[in-house]
Write a protein that holds these residues in place. Structure first.
Motif, mmCIF file in Angstrom:
data_model
loop_
_atom_site.group_PDB
_atom_site.id
_atom_site.type_symbol
_atom_site.label_atom_id
_atom_site.label_comp_id
_atom_site.label_asym_id
_atom_site.label_seq_id
_atom_site.Cartn_x
_atom_site.Cartn_y
_atom_site.Cartn_z
ATOM 1 N N HIS A 133 16.650 5.976 -0.963
ATOM 2 C CA HIS A 133 15.697 4.874 -1.051
ATOM 3 C C HIS A 133 14.731 5.048 -2.226
ATOM 4 C CE1 HIS A 133 13.185 1.574 -0.051
ATOM 5 N NE2 HIS A 133 13.989 1.258 0.946
ATOM 6 N N PRO A 134 14.664 4.054 -3.103
ATOM 7 C CA PRO A 134 13.815 4.220 -4.297
ATOM 8 C C PRO A 134 12.316 4.297 -4.002
ATOM 9 C CG PRO A 134 14.714 1.980 -4.163
ATOM 10 C CD PRO A 134 15.386 2.766 -3.081
ATOM 11 N N LYS A 135 11.899 3.771 -2.846
ATOM 12 C CA LYS A 135 10.451 3.787 -2.559
ATOM 13 C C LYS A 135 10.004 5.060 -1.843
ATOM 14 C CE LYS A 135 9.301 -1.123 -1.922
ATOM 15 N NZ LYS A 135 8.805 -2.049 -0.875
ATOM 16 N N GLN B 205 0.851 -1.203 0.000
ATOM 17 C CA GLN B 205 0.000 0.000 0.000
ATOM 18 C C GLN B 205 0.881 1.246 0.000
ATOM 19 O OE1 GLN B 205 -3.126 -0.516 -0.151
ATOM 20 N NE2 GLN B 205 -3.653 -2.387 0.959
ATOM 21 N N GLU B 206 0.248 2.384 -0.293
ATOM 22 C CA GLU B 206 0.989 3.650 -0.224
ATOM 23 C C GLU B 206 0.763 4.273 1.152
ATOM 24 O OE1 GLU B 206 0.679 6.123 -3.656
ATOM 25 O OE2 GLU B 206 0.922 4.414 -5.007
ATOM 26 N N ILE B 207 1.825 4.895 1.660
ATOM 27 C CA ILE B 207 1.794 5.424 3.036
ATOM 28 C C ILE B 207 2.361 6.835 3.054
ATOM 29 C CG2 ILE B 207 2.851 5.150 5.332
ATOM 30 C CD1 ILE B 207 2.776 2.180 4.967
ATOM 31 N N VAL B 208 1.804 7.656 3.938
ATOM 32 C CA VAL B 208 2.345 8.995 4.172
ATOM 33 C C VAL B 208 2.911 9.037 5.594
ATOM 34 C CG1 VAL B 208 1.631 11.395 4.619
ATOM 35 C CG2 VAL B 208 0.922 10.247 2.517
ATOM 36 N N VAL B 209 4.113 9.604 5.732
ATOM 37 C CA VAL B 209 4.698 9.815 7.055
ATOM 38 C C VAL B 209 4.863 11.324 7.222
ATOM 39 C CG1 VAL B 209 6.742 9.464 8.505
ATOM 40 C CG2 VAL B 209 5.941 7.613 7.032
ATOM 41 N N VAL B 210 4.460 11.837 8.387
ATOM 42 C CA VAL B 210 4.567 13.274 8.646
ATOM 43 C C VAL B 210 5.637 13.525 9.698
ATOM 44 C CG1 VAL B 210 3.309 15.358 9.394
ATOM 45 C CG2 VAL B 210 2.094 13.535 8.162
ATOM 46 N N GLY B 211 6.589 14.430 9.400
ATOM 47 C CA GLY B 211 7.634 14.785 10.371
ATOM 48 C C GLY B 211 9.001 14.829 9.708
ATOM 49 N N GLY B 212 9.987 15.345 10.446
ATOM 50 C CA GLY B 212 11.318 15.500 9.860
ATOM 51 C C GLY B 212 12.450 15.137 10.809
ATOM 52 N N GLY B 213 12.125 14.471 11.919
ATOM 53 C CA GLY B 213 13.159 14.086 12.886
ATOM 54 C C GLY B 213 13.597 12.644 12.680
ATOM 55 N N ASN B 214 14.390 12.138 13.623
ATOM 56 C CA ASN B 214 14.868 10.756 13.535
ATOM 57 C C ASN B 214 13.706 9.769 13.447
ATOM 58 O OD1 ASN B 214 17.649 11.008 13.556
ATOM 59 N ND2 ASN B 214 17.788 11.062 15.774
ATOM 60 N N THR B 215 12.668 10.022 14.245
ATOM 61 C CA THR B 215 11.552 9.068 14.260
ATOM 62 C C THR B 215 10.902 8.999 12.886
ATOM 63 O OG1 THR B 215 11.157 9.490 16.599
ATOM 64 C CG2 THR B 215 9.367 8.464 15.388
ATOM 65 N N ALA B 216 10.610 10.161 12.287
ATOM 66 C CA ALA B 216 9.932 10.179 10.983
ATOM 67 C C ALA B 216 10.768 9.447 9.932
ATOM 68 C CB ALA B 216 9.674 11.626 10.553
ATOM 69 N N VAL B 217 12.062 9.697 9.919
ATOM 70 C CA VAL B 217 12.912 9.086 8.902
ATOM 71 C C VAL B 217 13.028 7.579 9.146
ATOM 72 C CG1 VAL B 217 15.241 9.038 7.932
ATOM 73 C CG2 VAL B 217 14.141 11.216 8.437
ATOM 74 N N GLU B 218 13.196 7.196 10.409
ATOM 75 C CA GLU B 218 13.267 5.750 10.694
ATOM 76 C C GLU B 218 11.948 5.057 10.353
ATOM 77 O OE1 GLU B 218 14.596 4.933 14.663
ATOM 78 O OE2 GLU B 218 16.688 5.061 14.033
ATOM 79 N N GLU B 219 10.834 5.730 10.662
ATOM 80 C CA GLU B 219 9.526 5.131 10.368
ATOM 81 C C GLU B 219 9.375 4.970 8.855
ATOM 82 O OE1 GLU B 219 8.013 4.480 13.832
ATOM 83 O OE2 GLU B 219 6.338 5.787 13.332
ATOM 84 N N ALA B 220 9.756 6.009 8.112
ATOM 85 C CA ALA B 220 9.631 5.951 6.650
ATOM 86 C C ALA B 220 10.467 4.788 6.103
ATOM 87 C CB ALA B 220 10.074 7.276 6.030
ATOM 88 N N LEU B 221 11.697 4.677 6.589
ATOM 89 C CA LEU B 221 12.577 3.604 6.103
ATOM 90 C C LEU B 221 12.004 2.237 6.462
ATOM 91 C CD1 LEU B 221 15.996 5.227 7.039
ATOM 92 C CD2 LEU B 221 15.304 4.571 4.718
ATOM 93 N N PHE B 222 11.532 2.108 7.686
ATOM 94 C CA PHE B 222 10.998 0.825 8.131
ATOM 95 C C PHE B 222 9.764 0.431 7.308
ATOM 96 C CE2 PHE B 222 8.088 -1.619 10.842
ATOM 97 C CZ PHE B 222 8.884 -2.737 11.060
ATOM 98 N N LEU B 223 8.933 1.424 7.003
ATOM 99 C CA LEU B 223 7.686 1.135 6.292
ATOM 100 C C LEU B 223 7.922 0.666 4.856
ATOM 101 C CD1 LEU B 223 5.551 4.039 7.782
ATOM 102 C CD2 LEU B 223 5.093 1.590 8.027
ATOM 103 N N THR B 224 9.108 0.951 4.307
ATOM 104 C CA THR B 224 9.394 0.469 2.946
ATOM 105 C C THR B 224 9.454 -1.059 2.906
ATOM 106 O OG1 THR B 224 11.785 0.600 3.292
ATOM 107 C CG2 THR B 224 10.711 2.531 2.291
ATOM 108 N N ASN B 225 9.591 -1.695 4.076
ATOM 109 C CA ASN B 225 9.566 -3.170 4.116
ATOM 110 C C ASN B 225 8.208 -3.711 3.687
ATOM 111 O OD1 ASN B 225 12.171 -3.582 5.122
ATOM 112 N ND2 ASN B 225 11.493 -3.005 7.165
ATOM 113 N N PHE B 226 7.187 -2.877 3.840
ATOM 114 C CA PHE B 226 5.828 -3.333 3.530
ATOM 115 C C PHE B 226 5.229 -2.551 2.354
ATOM 116 C CE2 PHE B 226 6.717 -3.218 8.075
ATOM 117 C CZ PHE B 226 6.678 -4.576 8.371
ATOM 118 N N ALA B 227 5.382 -1.236 2.405
ATOM 119 C CA ALA B 227 4.638 -0.365 1.489
ATOM 120 C C ALA B 227 5.201 -0.405 0.074
ATOM 121 C CB ALA B 227 4.702 1.062 2.010
ATOM 122 N N SER B 228 4.335 -0.032 -0.875
ATOM 123 C CA SER B 228 4.816 0.094 -2.259
ATOM 124 C C SER B 228 5.470 1.461 -2.434
ATOM 125 C CB SER B 228 3.660 -0.082 -3.244
ATOM 126 O OG SER B 228 2.615 0.800 -2.907
#
Ligand code: FAD
Ligand code: NAP
Length: 318
Positions: free
Chosen positions: A199-201, A152-175
């Protein structure tokens, strides 16, 4: 402050409230000082690190899973002699000695000194649509909920360590993951930024803020994120099934916000170079007191300081 009237179930020299790195480190030190501490774990045993995967900056481990690290800390505290209790403190009475703490279980804890290590909790934007879809497409924990967004497609909101780590982690699942940030610069560590940009995703949308989560009512679920360009005012709808809010954390100060001195927007104030709060016998450590560093290792360091400060306080007999 409400009176705590039920009969005391536990007495301890040191009551530690919270089971993150600060609480468990305080427990190890207080146990080794023969203070026979009791540690109450709260609703999130292990604290914030149980909501992440790889931790790469805990000294001694170039990579360790957050939940594993916290289980090891718990085992360490237990092995040193800490009594660890699965309960949530709902009320503190710090006007009398010994101090009293009410547990959600009904238990009453009395203590000669208290170490507050209640950490911090995820912040929310406060949008009505965010509230409406919480648990139905809106989340603040990628490791808890990422699994539901396979392809699925996902939106992450934020610009700190948490947001970036969450975005990277979510690429394991999201398109695809779109990181929406209100500026054109991230706060996250450079190493994480580097991974994100490569990251390409992952796509970044600078100068944008989330204004509404759009979704269906039956069944309740997210269909898009409406974002607004903070410079031009242009609105964009990003089709997505999940919206992850990662805009920082606020100190979990509910127990003491009307009792102890606070500063910097709700962080418990401690004397510089110590963990002493505005009330003698009450010590605070970790993210609850720290608006600057907010790391596992700094929290653990403060937990150590709190136990040593409590030991000194108790040795003086006051
Ligand atoms: P917390 O870990 O916040 O723990 C607070 C504890 O208090 C919890 O156990 C909770 O149950 C308990 N509690 C709260 N209220 C009560 C109550 N009323 N009664 C009893 N108990 C209560 N830092 C790093 O150094 N490296 C990383 O890689 C890293 N990754 C992170 C990833 C994510 C997704 C997040 C959110 C944070 C990350 N951090 C990282 C930051 C790190 O997790 C925190 O700095 C650290 O956990 C703070 O520790 P703490 O002991 O102060 O509190
Ligand atoms: P943070 O560092 O405070 O970052 C919050 C981000 O959210 C900022 O980019 C901020 O934007 C943005 N933001 C805040 N309010 C907003 C709003 N209302 N609307 C839109 N955006 C908003 O929080 P965090 O990332 O949760 O990190 C918290 C602490 O934990 C930090 O100390 C961090 O280092 C630590 N942590 C460490 C690791 C690690 O070591 N790997 C991992 C996770 C967390 P601005 O930048 O414009 O202010």
């Amino acid at each position: 402050m409400k009176a705590i009237s039920m009969s005391v179930k536990y007495h301890t020299k040191v009551l530690i409230i919270g089971s993150g790195p600060a609480g468990y480190t305080a427990a190890v030190y207080a146990s080794r000082a023969m203070l026979e501490p009791i540690l109450v774990q709260g609703i999130e045993p292990g604290g914030q690190l149980t909501t992440t995967t790889e931790v790469e900056n805990w000294p001694g481990d170039s990579e360790v899973q957050g939940p594993d690290l916290m289980l090891r800390m718990e085992a360490h505290a237990k092995a040193m002699g800490t009594e660890i209790i699965g309960d949530i403190i709902t009320e503190l009475n710090l006007e009398q000695r010994p101090f009293l703490a009410q547990g959600d279980s009904g238990a009453i804890y009395s203590a000669d000194a208290v170490i507050l290590a209640t950490g911090a909790r995820a912040k929310w934007l406060g949008l009505p649509s965010e509230e409406k879809f919480k648990g139905f497409g809106v989340s603040a924990c990628a490791t808890c909920d990422g699994f539901f967004y396979r392809d699925q497609e996902i939106v992450v909101v934020g610009g700190g360590n948490t947001a970036v780590e969450e975005a990277l982690f979510l690429t394991n699942f999201a398109s695809k993951v779109t990181l929406v940030h209100r500026r054109d610069e991230l706060r996250a560590e450079k190493i994480l930024q580097d991974r994100l940009f490569k990251h390409p995703k992952i796509e970044t949308m600078w100068f944008n803020e989330l204004v509404e989560v759009i979704g269906a009512d039956a069944p309740l679920g997210v269909e898009a994120a409406q974002v607004k360009n903070v410079i031009t005012g242009e609105m964009t709808e990003i089709a997505c099934k999940g919206v992850f809010i990662a805009i920082g954390h606020a100190p979990a100060n509910e127990l003491v916000k009307d009792i102890l001195e606070m500063h910097n927007g709700g962080y418990v104030k401690v004397e510089t170079g110590s963990t002493r709060t505005s009330l003698p016998g009450i010590f605070a450590a970790g993210d609850l007191t720290d608006h600057i560093y907010r790391q596992a290792v700094t929290s653990a360091g403060m937990g150590c300081m709190a136990a040593l400060d409590a030991e000194k306080f108790l040795a003086k007999g006051r």
